[in-house]
Design a protein around this motif. Sequence first.
Motif, PDB file in Angstrom:
ATOM      1  N   THR A 188       4.982 -10.133   7.450  1.00  0.00           N
ATOM      2  CA  THR A 188       4.478  -9.044   6.364  1.00  0.00           C
ATOM      3  C   THR A 188       5.148  -9.686   5.136  1.00  0.00           C
ATOM      4  OG1 THR A 188       6.696  -8.432   7.378  1.00  0.00           O
ATOM      5  CG2 THR A 188       4.521  -7.488   8.307  1.00  0.00           C
ATOM      6  N   THR A 189       5.788 -10.804   4.625  1.00  0.00           N
ATOM      7  CA  THR A 189       5.874 -11.070   3.536  1.00  0.00           C
ATOM      8  C   THR A 189       5.124 -12.171   3.142  1.00  0.00           C
ATOM      9  OG1 THR A 189       8.032 -12.091   4.076  1.00  0.00           O
ATOM     10  CG2 THR A 189       8.164  -9.934   3.110  1.00  0.00           C
ATOM     11  N   GLY A 190       4.435 -12.818   4.058  1.00  0.00           N
ATOM     12  CA  GLY A 190       3.756 -14.268   3.938  1.00  0.00           C
ATOM     13  C   GLY A 190       2.291 -14.006   2.936  1.00  0.00           C
ATOM     14  N   PHE A 191       1.794 -15.062   2.431  1.00  0.00           N
ATOM     15  CA  PHE A 191       0.594 -14.978   1.533  1.00  0.00           C
ATOM     16  C   PHE A 191      -0.752 -14.603   2.213  1.00  0.00           C
ATOM     17  CE2 PHE A 191       3.629 -16.764  -1.337  1.00  0.00           C
ATOM     18  CZ  PHE A 191       3.214 -15.922  -2.354  1.00  0.00           C
ATOM     19  N   PRO A 192      -0.861 -15.018   3.513  1.00  0.00           N
ATOM     20  CA  PRO A 192      -2.223 -14.399   4.149  1.00  0.00           C
ATOM     21  C   PRO A 192      -2.271 -13.122   4.300  1.00  0.00           C
ATOM     22  CG  PRO A 192      -1.144 -16.360   5.466  1.00  0.00           C
ATOM     23  CD  PRO A 192      -0.013 -15.879   4.334  1.00  0.00           C
ATOM     24  N   TRP A 193      -0.986 -12.493   4.585  1.00  0.00           N
ATOM     25  CA  TRP A 193      -0.871 -10.853   4.805  1.00  0.00           C
ATOM     26  C   TRP A 193      -1.169 -10.464   3.240  1.00  0.00           C
ATOM     27  CZ3 TRP A 193      -0.686  -7.366   8.454  1.00  0.00           C
ATOM     28  CH2 TRP A 193      -0.276  -6.143   8.222  1.00  0.00           C
ATOM     29  N   LEU A 194      -0.702 -10.977   2.089  1.00  0.00           N
ATOM     30  CA  LEU A 194      -0.914 -10.242   0.784  1.00  0.00           C
ATOM     31  C   LEU A 194      -2.458 -10.608   0.391  1.00  0.00           C
ATOM     32  CD1 LEU A 194       2.545 -11.282  -0.718  1.00  0.00           C
ATOM     33  CD2 LEU A 194       1.881  -9.165   0.028  1.00  0.00           C
ATOM     34  N   ILE A 195      -2.923 -11.900   0.545  1.00  0.00           N
ATOM     35  CA  ILE A 195      -4.264 -12.098   0.254  1.00  0.00           C
ATOM     36  C   ILE A 195      -4.982 -10.908   0.823  1.00  0.00           C
ATOM     37  CG2 ILE A 195      -6.001 -13.976   0.298  1.00  0.00           C
ATOM     38  CD1 ILE A 195      -3.639 -15.912  -0.179  1.00  0.00           C
TER      39      ILE A 195
ATOM     40  N   ILE B 127      17.837  -1.945  -1.252  1.00  0.00           N
ATOM     41  CA  ILE B 127      16.974  -1.626  -0.260  1.00  0.00           C
ATOM     42  C   ILE B 127      16.143  -2.493   0.380  1.00  0.00           C
ATOM     43  CG2 ILE B 127      16.645   0.493  -1.478  1.00  0.00           C
ATOM     44  CD1 ILE B 127      13.967  -0.274  -2.575  1.00  0.00           C
ATOM     45  N   SER B 128      15.154  -2.306   1.379  1.00  0.00           N
ATOM     46  CA  SER B 128      14.457  -3.362   2.035  1.00  0.00           C
ATOM     47  C   SER B 128      13.533  -3.742   1.212  1.00  0.00           C
ATOM     48  CB  SER B 128      14.108  -2.985   3.483  1.00  0.00           C
ATOM     49  OG  SER B 128      13.131  -3.863   4.110  1.00  0.00           O
ATOM     50  N   PHE B 129      13.057  -5.115   0.701  1.00  0.00           N
ATOM     51  CA  PHE B 129      12.141  -5.309   0.123  1.00  0.00           C
ATOM     52  C   PHE B 129      10.833  -5.760   0.795  1.00  0.00           C
ATOM     53  CE2 PHE B 129      12.730  -7.595  -4.449  1.00  0.00           C
ATOM     54  CZ  PHE B 129      13.264  -6.501  -4.944  1.00  0.00           C
ATOM     55  N   HIS B 130      11.388  -6.060   2.390  1.00  0.00           N
ATOM     56  CA  HIS B 130      10.020  -6.119   3.033  1.00  0.00           C
ATOM     57  C   HIS B 130       9.149  -4.828   3.239  1.00  0.00           C
ATOM     58  CE1 HIS B 130      12.052  -9.889   4.350  1.00  0.00           C
ATOM     59  NE2 HIS B 130      10.836 -10.240   5.005  1.00  0.00           N
ATOM     60  N   VAL B 131       9.929  -3.781   3.281  1.00  0.00           N
ATOM     61  CA  VAL B 131       9.475  -2.325   3.692  1.00  0.00           C
ATOM     62  C   VAL B 131       9.032  -1.895   2.195  1.00  0.00           C
ATOM     63  CG1 VAL B 131       9.851  -0.006   4.209  1.00  0.00           C
ATOM     64  CG2 VAL B 131      11.024  -1.864   5.452  1.00  0.00           C
ATOM     65  N   SER B 132       9.339  -2.090   1.098  1.00  0.00           N
ATOM     66  CA  SER B 132       9.023  -1.635  -0.172  1.00  0.00           C
ATOM     67  C   SER B 132       8.011  -2.234  -0.608  1.00  0.00           C
ATOM     68  CB  SER B 132      10.503  -1.397  -1.152  1.00  0.00           C
ATOM     69  OG  SER B 132      10.665  -2.978  -1.340  1.00  0.00           O
ATOM     70  N   ILE B 133       7.693  -3.581  -0.375  1.00  0.00           N
ATOM     71  CA  ILE B 133       6.652  -4.322  -1.007  1.00  0.00           C
ATOM     72  C   ILE B 133       5.262  -3.877  -0.142  1.00  0.00           C
ATOM     73  CG2 ILE B 133       5.673  -6.642  -1.093  1.00  0.00           C
ATOM     74  CD1 ILE B 133       8.454  -7.603  -2.112  1.00  0.00           C
ATOM     75  N   ASN B 134       5.713  -3.890   1.071  1.00  0.00           N
ATOM     76  CA  ASN B 134       4.522  -3.526   2.087  1.00  0.00           C
ATOM     77  C   ASN B 134       4.013  -2.078   1.853  1.00  0.00           C
ATOM     78  OD1 ASN B 134       3.581  -5.621   4.593  1.00  0.00           O
ATOM     79  ND2 ASN B 134       6.010  -5.764   4.254  1.00  0.00           N
ATOM     80  N   THR B 135       4.981  -1.204   1.653  1.00  0.00           N
ATOM     81  CA  THR B 135       4.527   0.253   1.471  1.00  0.00           C
ATOM     82  C   THR B 135       3.977   0.264   0.039  1.00  0.00           C
ATOM     83  OG1 THR B 135       6.554   0.951   2.683  1.00  0.00           O
ATOM     84  CG2 THR B 135       5.590   2.637   0.928  1.00  0.00           C
ATOM     85  N   SER B 136       4.307  -0.374  -1.095  1.00  0.00           N
ATOM     86  CA  SER B 136       3.662  -0.530  -2.398  1.00  0.00           C
ATOM     87  C   SER B 136       1.970  -1.049  -2.339  1.00  0.00           C
ATOM     88  CB  SER B 136       4.593  -1.642  -3.323  1.00  0.00           C
ATOM     89  OG  SER B 136       5.999  -0.903  -3.308  1.00  0.00           O
ATOM     90  N   ILE B 137       2.198  -2.166  -1.426  1.00  0.00           N
ATOM     91  CA  ILE B 137       0.626  -2.767  -1.376  1.00  0.00           C
ATOM     92  C   ILE B 137      -0.109  -1.883  -0.551  1.00  0.00           C
ATOM     93  CG2 ILE B 137      -0.545  -4.632  -0.322  1.00  0.00           C
ATOM     94  CD1 ILE B 137       1.818  -6.467  -0.989  1.00  0.00           C
TER      95      ILE B 137
END
Length: 192
Positions: free
Chosen positions: A13-20, A122-132
């Motif tokens: 959930t913080t890897g590039f395939p997920w973000l791509i 805060i949790s960056f994993h949660v915040s970045i996924n929520t933001s995206i």
Amino acid sequence: MVDTFAKKISLITTGFPWLIIFLVLLFAEIYIRSDMNRIDYILMFIMSVWTFVSAYILKRKLNIDQKSRLHRSYFLLAIIPGWVVILIPFLFFGVDKLLVEAVLLAFGISLVLLINNIFYRISFHVSINTSIILILNHFTDWKYILLFLTIPFVAWSRYYLKKHTLFQLLAGLLVPFIAYILFLVTVSSIIK
């Protein structure tokens, strides 16, 4: 086995395939909904490359997974000016409003995360996924609302791996929503 599963969720959930995947869905929607020209595509490509290459390089150089908030601030301080640098030619060339809106939304959420990070971890994993997921849904008329169901898995993995407290995970979920609401109240009405 559970430990391995939690680590894989955290990594995926913080890897590039997920973000791509999110990026492709977002740009496909912007392409469908807008009247883009060649310069729009070039600037959109530059925006994508800047964001993800700088994030990748910084993630490798900085240990943003550690307890110190300082490295997370460096990470955000490197990405936020990128949004500003991207926004200037967007405004200069009269790029499609949806692209300007996407950059302003990403900038706003990143800025709120930075300000929050200065005062509390805060949790960056949660915040970045929520933001995206918020950004994606904002531009797709909430077609991908079910993606929010992935957030509890991300939060569980971070909690199980003892990386965050429950309050840090909850804050990681709420801060992007607060930034999004601020965006809707201020910037979004100006753009349209």
